[in-house]
Design a protein around this motif. Sequence first.
Motif, PDB file in Angstrom:
ATOM      1  N   LYS A  50       2.691 -22.587 -17.682  1.00  0.00           N
ATOM      2  CA  LYS A  50       3.026 -21.245 -17.789  1.00  0.00           C
ATOM      3  C   LYS A  50       2.336 -20.074 -18.351  1.00  0.00           C
ATOM      4  CE  LYS A  50       7.316 -22.972 -17.724  1.00  0.00           C
ATOM      5  NZ  LYS A  50       9.008 -23.281 -18.953  1.00  0.00           N
ATOM      6  N   THR A  51       2.591 -18.775 -17.497  1.00  0.00           N
ATOM      7  CA  THR A  51       1.532 -18.233 -18.116  1.00  0.00           C
ATOM      8  C   THR A  51       2.213 -16.882 -18.842  1.00  0.00           C
ATOM      9  OG1 THR A  51       1.106 -17.062 -16.185  1.00  0.00           O
ATOM     10  CG2 THR A  51      -0.589 -18.268 -17.551  1.00  0.00           C
ATOM     11  N   ASP A  52       2.447 -15.896 -19.457  1.00  0.00           N
ATOM     12  CA  ASP A  52       2.893 -14.798 -19.801  1.00  0.00           C
ATOM     13  C   ASP A  52       2.361 -13.109 -20.043  1.00  0.00           C
ATOM     14  OD1 ASP A  52       5.147 -12.752 -20.790  1.00  0.00           O
ATOM     15  OD2 ASP A  52       5.148 -13.782 -22.763  1.00  0.00           O
ATOM     16  N   CYS A  53       1.936 -12.484 -18.981  1.00  0.00           N
ATOM     17  CA  CYS A  53       1.225 -11.709 -18.977  1.00  0.00           C
ATOM     18  C   CYS A  53       1.593 -10.964 -19.989  1.00  0.00           C
ATOM     19  CB  CYS A  53       1.134 -11.101 -17.507  1.00  0.00           C
ATOM     20  SG  CYS A  53      -0.020 -11.942 -16.072  1.00  0.00           S
TER      21      CYS A  53
END
Length: 114
Positions: A60-63
């Motif tokens: 998961k990525t969180d910009c």
Amino acid sequence: MDAEKEGAKVEGEKKPAAGAGVKKDDGMFISVYKMDMHCEGCAKKIRHAVKHLDGVESVKTDCAGNKLTVMGKVDPAKIKARVEERTKKRVEIVSPQPKKDGGAAAGGGDKKGR
């Protein structure tokens, strides 16, 4: 019959706790990394680089938070090296804590007890 209804409620309450326990029993690690992600394109590149590593279950990525979260049976240092190699950006391991903190505390406790 009231006892059966109460038993059903207890079983329903236990399910989330059992799901959390499964992650630990399977040896799954949740690793969090901090790095600079400008846009969703950066995040996609990072996800693609990490998801193909052996042992990685989810990415998961969180910009907005500049965070990468990886779940699986994989060494956090290996993920860090892979992302730095692919993106040419500095990556910081947020969790798990470095081995000297967690390992030394656990190891020291065992030695003192003996």
